[in-house]
Enzyme design. Sequence first.
Site, PDB file in Angstrom:
ATOM      1  N   LYS A   1       3.566  24.878  -1.877  1.00  0.00           N
ATOM      2  CA  LYS A   1       4.604  24.999  -1.929  1.00  0.00           C
ATOM      3  C   LYS A   1       5.096  25.580  -3.325  1.00  0.00           C
ATOM      4  O   LYS A   1       5.013  25.070  -4.366  1.00  0.00           O
ATOM      5  CB  LYS A   1       5.529  23.526  -2.049  1.00  0.00           C
ATOM      6  CG  LYS A   1       7.073  23.348  -2.384  1.00  0.00           C
ATOM      7  CD  LYS A   1       7.520  21.973  -2.296  1.00  0.00           C
ATOM      8  CE  LYS A   1       8.895  21.667  -2.775  1.00  0.00           C
ATOM      9  NZ  LYS A   1       9.322  20.608  -2.896  1.00  0.00           N
TER      10      LYS A   1
ATOM     11  N   THR B   1      11.347  14.441  -5.703  1.00  0.00           N
ATOM     12  CA  THR B   1      10.698  13.823  -7.044  1.00  0.00           C
ATOM     13  C   THR B   1      10.257  12.206  -6.750  1.00  0.00           C
ATOM     14  O   THR B   1       9.963  11.865  -7.930  1.00  0.00           O
ATOM     15  CB  THR B   1      12.269  13.606  -7.949  1.00  0.00           C
ATOM     16  OG1 THR B   1      13.125  13.203  -7.148  1.00  0.00           O
ATOM     17  CG2 THR B   1      12.668  15.009  -8.179  1.00  0.00           C
TER      18      THR B   1
ATOM     19  N   GLY C   1       0.829  -1.268   0.264  1.00  0.00           N
ATOM     20  CA  GLY C   1      -0.039  -0.051  -0.022  1.00  0.00           C
ATOM     21  C   GLY C   1       0.653   1.205   0.056  1.00  0.00           C
ATOM     22  O   GLY C   1       1.652   1.343  -0.935  1.00  0.00           O
TER      23      GLY C   1
ATOM     24  N   LEU D   1       9.702   3.040  -4.077  1.00  0.00           N
ATOM     25  CA  LEU D   1      10.688   2.485  -3.830  1.00  0.00           C
ATOM     26  C   LEU D   1      11.145   1.182  -4.041  1.00  0.00           C
ATOM     27  O   LEU D   1      12.430   0.748  -4.222  1.00  0.00           O
ATOM     28  CB  LEU D   1      10.746   2.712  -2.134  1.00  0.00           C
ATOM     29  CG  LEU D   1      10.412   3.900  -1.226  1.00  0.00           C
ATOM     30  CD1 LEU D   1      10.390   3.686   0.099  1.00  0.00           C
ATOM     31  CD2 LEU D   1      11.498   4.826  -1.772  1.00  0.00           C
TER      32      LEU D   1
ATOM     33  N   SER E   1      -0.653  -5.549   4.624  1.00  0.00           N
ATOM     34  CA  SER E   1      -0.822  -5.701   5.854  1.00  0.00           C
ATOM     35  C   SER E   1      -0.656  -4.608   6.830  1.00  0.00           C
ATOM     36  O   SER E   1       0.150  -3.722   6.631  1.00  0.00           O
ATOM     37  CB  SER E   1       0.348  -6.816   6.188  1.00  0.00           C
ATOM     38  OG  SER E   1       0.426  -7.059   7.545  1.00  0.00           O
TER      39      SER E   1
ATOM     40  N   GLU F   1      15.030  17.008  -3.999  1.00  0.00           N
ATOM     41  CA  GLU F   1      14.074  17.800  -5.101  1.00  0.00           C
ATOM     42  C   GLU F   1      12.803  17.344  -4.920  1.00  0.00           C
ATOM     43  O   GLU F   1      11.947  17.676  -5.881  1.00  0.00           O
ATOM     44  CB  GLU F   1      14.846  17.918  -6.001  1.00  0.00           C
ATOM     45  CG  GLU F   1      15.922  18.820  -6.325  1.00  0.00           C
ATOM     46  CD  GLU F   1      15.481  20.619  -6.310  1.00  0.00           C
ATOM     47  OE1 GLU F   1      14.314  20.744  -6.463  1.00  0.00           O
ATOM     48  OE2 GLU F   1      16.381  21.257  -6.223  1.00  0.00           O
TER      49      GLU F   1
ATOM     50  N   THR G   1       2.006   5.276  -0.158  1.00  0.00           N
ATOM     51  CA  THR G   1       1.579   6.339  -1.307  1.00  0.00           C
ATOM     52  C   THR G   1       1.661   5.327  -2.781  1.00  0.00           C
ATOM     53  O   THR G   1       1.022   5.864  -3.617  1.00  0.00           O
ATOM     54  CB  THR G   1       2.496   7.431  -1.333  1.00  0.00           C
ATOM     55  OG1 THR G   1       2.669   7.893  -0.071  1.00  0.00           O
ATOM     56  CG2 THR G   1       2.493   8.427  -2.381  1.00  0.00           C
ATOM     57  N   ALA G   2       2.699   4.783  -2.997  1.00  0.00           N
ATOM     58  CA  ALA G   2       3.026   4.062  -4.322  1.00  0.00           C
ATOM     59  C   ALA G   2       1.767   3.109  -4.620  1.00  0.00           C
ATOM     60  O   ALA G   2       0.993   3.238  -5.633  1.00  0.00           O
ATOM     61  CB  ALA G   2       4.039   3.363  -4.189  1.00  0.00           C
TER      62      ALA G   2
ATOM     63  N   ILE H   1       7.321  11.158  -5.443  1.00  0.00           N
ATOM     64  CA  ILE H   1       5.974  10.980  -5.843  1.00  0.00           C
ATOM     65  C   ILE H   1       5.832  11.032  -7.472  1.00  0.00           C
ATOM     66  O   ILE H   1       4.993  10.741  -7.843  1.00  0.00           O
ATOM     67  CB  ILE H   1       4.969  12.005  -5.015  1.00  0.00           C
ATOM     68  CG1 ILE H   1       4.800  11.476  -3.543  1.00  0.00           C
ATOM     69  CG2 ILE H   1       3.689  12.029  -5.655  1.00  0.00           C
ATOM     70  CD1 ILE H   1       4.308  12.356  -2.596  1.00  0.00           C
TER      71      ILE H   1
END
Length: 492
Positions: A79, A339, A14, A328, A40, A337, A16-17, A341
């Site tokens: 931002k 990057t 699960g 990841l 999990s 910087e 963010t990715a 997401i």
Amino acid sequence: MQQDAIKKIVIAGGGTAGWMSAAALGKLFGKNIDVTLVESDAIPTVGVGEATIPTLHLFHDLLKIKESEFMAATNATFKLGIKFDDWYQKPQSYIHSFGRFNHGCWAAGFQHFWLRGRQLDIASEIGDYCPEHLACRMGKFAIAPKQERNHAFHLDAGLYAKFLRNIAQQCGVQRIEGKIDKVNLDHDNGFIQSLTLDNGRQIQGDLFIDCTGFRGLLIEQALNTGYEDWSHWLPCDSAVTVQTELNDETVPYTRSIAHHAGWQWQIPLQTRMGNGMVFCSKYISDDEAKTQLLANIQGKTLNPPRVLKFKTGVRRKLWNKNCVAIGLAGGFIEPLESTSIHLIQQSIIRLMQSLPTKKMEAALRDRFNASMREEIDNIRDFIILHYHATARKDSAFWRYCKDMPIPDSLQARMDQFAQSGHVYQGNGELFGEASWLQVMLGQGITPKAYHPIVDLMPEQELAKFLASVKQQTERRVNQLPNHLDFIRHYCQ
């Protein structure tokens, strides 16, 4: 064709990715493809960061996400750039803003006129000619109709995953709770057939997306894809994170503060501050890093410091057989910087554009891998620039970074700017001319020359031109409200 169409996509992991993948696939393909996500609650996810870049607008447009609702749900702030403290030398600061310098001519960018103005002592600092840069420094922000969306966000990554999970499940994505105990491969072609969970349940699929983080449970542990190590260029291998209560004004930029063995970040959300320190364990221990971070934060801590370990680099293939690594699991450059997401988003969009049949057409895989690698290499070079173009010699870490060999592609770009003042953005590259310009100037690279077309403009006319651009920028920014006041009105 219809018989070979993909009918089931399984997302492993699960965070963010995983939930970005699930939300996009569920929203756009959910009527025709069964999308299942396995995760999990017992396995903590590693947040890829709490700061983004402006390209996230494209992803949200695709999913028809309303900006104010997303921001309220994720405790987000705006931002406009990143402030770098002590990177070139101590004490010295510069800002990499997300704005543009739009007042050049057909042959030469604005920086060439500015460079001559600096020689004649009739030009102020480069950021005075860019609205986003000046708004960063003044702490101002607003959204106007038909305004170019050059802003990004600071957000709570955990809340963002929950926000996307809600979208995904509304679109029919099935979430299965469980730990993956085994990855089952086809003996004939080596493709992944199914995942066996710790309760014995088997999850079958046609296409598998690996979002299991640094473990790379599918792409590496099962498929032995291989990893290209970049730690000789990006030597930081650890981070310690902690959250604190807000003490200061919520500014519309991220702070990156260099220290003797890496750097520290400050990311302001609406109700708390995200803090962290990226460091190289060769030059400082985990305990020393924790102590240093806690000594350099403000506000009451909201959680114990947490240490993360990583190796900078990329999988040799992000798409191998019938498995695509996203986030990841596919590699890690580093958060300097913001990057991470963006690369998740690009992987998802490119996969959806290249959605294969069950045969997993090699041409689609090869093009996906090539295009992703081109973009990742460009981002890698941009990050290395911050470390290598430095005057710092005050620690072993900075001496290494200053003297290390760098990729030929980065060296050529630096040489071109130093010799002529030219910057460029290649096809498909993330960072534009304004980004390269601001960082190279901020890191102490001063061009020896500017484009000769600038000399066609008389000195008095050049002075009026530069003053006019500066005044336009100031008028535009002075009309903006305070950043936090706008947030209270727009998305609290």
